[in-house]
Design a protein around this motif. Sequence first.
Motif, mmCIF file in Angstrom:
data_model
loop_
_atom_site.group_PDB
_atom_site.id
_atom_site.type_symbol
_atom_site.label_atom_id
_atom_site.label_comp_id
_atom_site.label_asym_id
_atom_site.label_seq_id
_atom_site.Cartn_x
_atom_site.Cartn_y
_atom_site.Cartn_z
ATOM 1 N N UNK A 1 10.509 28.502 -54.953
ATOM 2 C CA UNK A 1 11.346 29.557 -54.605
ATOM 3 C C UNK A 1 11.069 29.896 -53.177
ATOM 4 N N UNK A 2 10.003 29.731 -52.533
ATOM 5 C CA UNK A 2 9.450 30.120 -51.249
ATOM 6 C C UNK A 2 9.901 29.074 -50.122
ATOM 7 N N UNK A 3 10.361 27.863 -50.847
ATOM 8 C CA UNK A 3 10.663 26.526 -49.783
ATOM 9 C C UNK A 3 12.073 26.623 -49.431
ATOM 10 N N UNK A 4 12.303 26.158 -48.365
ATOM 11 C CA UNK A 4 13.914 26.021 -47.588
ATOM 12 C C UNK A 4 14.215 24.752 -48.166
ATOM 13 N N UNK A 5 13.464 23.700 -48.471
ATOM 14 C CA UNK A 5 14.013 22.462 -48.985
ATOM 15 C C UNK A 5 13.314 21.989 -50.200
ATOM 16 N N UNK A 6 13.843 21.385 -51.103
ATOM 17 C CA UNK A 6 13.369 20.897 -52.417
ATOM 18 C C UNK A 6 13.364 19.402 -52.538
ATOM 19 N N UNK B 1 8.728 36.158 -58.600
ATOM 20 C CA UNK B 1 7.941 36.658 -57.584
ATOM 21 C C UNK B 1 6.464 37.453 -58.032
ATOM 22 N N UNK B 2 5.450 37.261 -56.961
ATOM 23 C CA UNK B 2 4.465 37.926 -57.100
ATOM 24 C C UNK B 2 4.365 39.030 -56.367
ATOM 25 N N UNK B 3 3.861 40.088 -56.981
ATOM 26 C CA UNK B 3 3.821 41.497 -56.329
ATOM 27 C C UNK B 3 2.488 41.817 -56.008
ATOM 28 N N UNK C 1 -1.209 33.793 -51.962
ATOM 29 C CA UNK C 1 -1.317 33.703 -53.231
ATOM 30 C C UNK C 1 -0.353 32.733 -53.861
ATOM 31 N N UNK C 2 -0.950 31.788 -54.511
ATOM 32 C CA UNK C 2 -0.295 30.437 -55.336
ATOM 33 C C UNK C 2 -0.203 30.550 -56.873
ATOM 34 N N UNK D 1 6.244 26.277 -59.144
ATOM 35 C CA UNK D 1 5.246 27.064 -58.553
ATOM 36 C C UNK D 1 5.633 27.960 -57.451
ATOM 37 N N UNK D 2 4.952 28.724 -56.985
ATOM 38 C CA UNK D 2 5.425 29.776 -55.992
ATOM 39 C C UNK D 2 4.130 30.337 -55.250
ATOM 40 N N UNK D 3 4.814 30.459 -54.002
ATOM 41 C CA UNK D 3 3.603 30.981 -52.656
ATOM 42 C C UNK D 3 4.071 32.367 -52.311
ATOM 43 N N UNK D 4 3.103 33.364 -52.119
ATOM 44 C CA UNK D 4 3.356 34.431 -51.638
ATOM 45 C C UNK D 4 2.533 34.755 -50.512
ATOM 46 N N UNK D 5 3.176 35.178 -49.291
ATOM 47 C CA UNK D 5 2.427 35.210 -48.249
ATOM 48 C C UNK D 5 2.365 36.490 -47.595
ATOM 49 N N UNK D 6 1.062 37.252 -47.432
ATOM 50 C CA UNK D 6 1.099 38.570 -46.745
ATOM 51 C C UNK D 6 0.492 38.289 -45.096
ATOM 52 N N UNK D 7 1.264 38.391 -44.419
ATOM 53 C CA UNK D 7 1.040 38.255 -42.774
ATOM 54 C C UNK D 7 0.395 39.279 -41.988
ATOM 55 N N UNK D 8 0.073 38.807 -40.927
ATOM 56 C CA UNK D 8 -0.395 40.081 -39.876
ATOM 57 C C UNK D 8 -1.332 40.992 -40.430
ATOM 58 N N UNK D 9 -2.286 40.783 -41.284
ATOM 59 C CA UNK D 9 -3.211 41.609 -41.712
ATOM 60 C C UNK D 9 -4.489 41.464 -40.580
#
Length: 335
Positions: free
Chosen positions: A46-51, A156-158, A265-266, A305-313
């Motif tokens: 679900x994190x991808x823009x194309x499948x 979603x990963x929280x 997080x994958x 699968x799903x990838x969650x990104x936390x940016x700009x740490x």
Amino acid sequence: MTTFEAMRKAVFIFAAAGLLLQSCKNDFEVNEPWRETMVVVGLLNAADTAHYIKINKAYLGEGNALVMAGEFDSINYTDNEIDARLERWKNGVLMQTLPLYRDTLIPKDTGVFASPLQMLYKTSSPILQDGSSYKLIINNENSGKVVTSETPIVQNISVNTPNPNQTINLVGVNPYSTKFYTAAEGKRYEVVVRFHYTEKLIFDTTQQERKHVDIFLGTYEAADLSGGQLIESSVTPEVFYKTIGNNVQPNGNVNLYYNSLEFIYSAAAEVFVIYMDVAQTQSATFGEMPFFTNISDGVGLFSSRFNKYVNNVRLSAASYDSLRFGQYTVHQGWR
């Protein structure tokens, strides 16, 4: 690992299994009527823009199997031969139909199998994380063969900590811990800290290149697929800076500038985990190959699968000093 990288590895394993089968047939000159075998690999994220769905055919013919593998027509279906679609189902109701269109824009790496042209089937429609499942239906319009599979979608990963733009400390001996809650339908998790930096030429700072180093924190298994389990993953300052020190090569012509950290997080669905475990199993008997498929009337893998990104740490000022002057990175030229 991106979804496409994971899918590419799965494609190779299933294609290699077909090559091994063909090699055995050639070696023993086994003659039998040809039967169509469709090889399918797809991982929805679900994190991808194309499948993308990879659809190939197993090949059988006279001659060297390695030579045949290198022929585009031996492993790919022809134009207009395949009609493929995704169906989104929720609570037993068909909610949406997504046609899959042929796409050759992503080149294939060189190797045993035909390259660089690669045939994929694509949709740019979003994959929803609303409890829907997705059914894959592939119809060979020439032979009438229909291949199907179905997968739930990893939700979603929280992430509890860190938050975007948060400053963290990586100094001394105390580890930094990230905390997150597992996703519904997610079974296995990997956590990576991506260290982003820029190389700039000393005598022409307009010449620069953005790079990164990945620091692997660990792999974790959820107790069940309901989601909401708290997982804590840690990295020590020593491992953090030593990994950077081992992966950034000193270069007297450039200065290095730290940019930011990204926590990744994958999560993999249970069927994808089973596939990975089977693929890693080593048989003690020569010639045997562990095998797994969840494709009806075909072979391969269809999962999510799903990838969650936390940016700009951000690194704290003390942590940045450790980067510039610490024993593992002082020689690299951080500015």
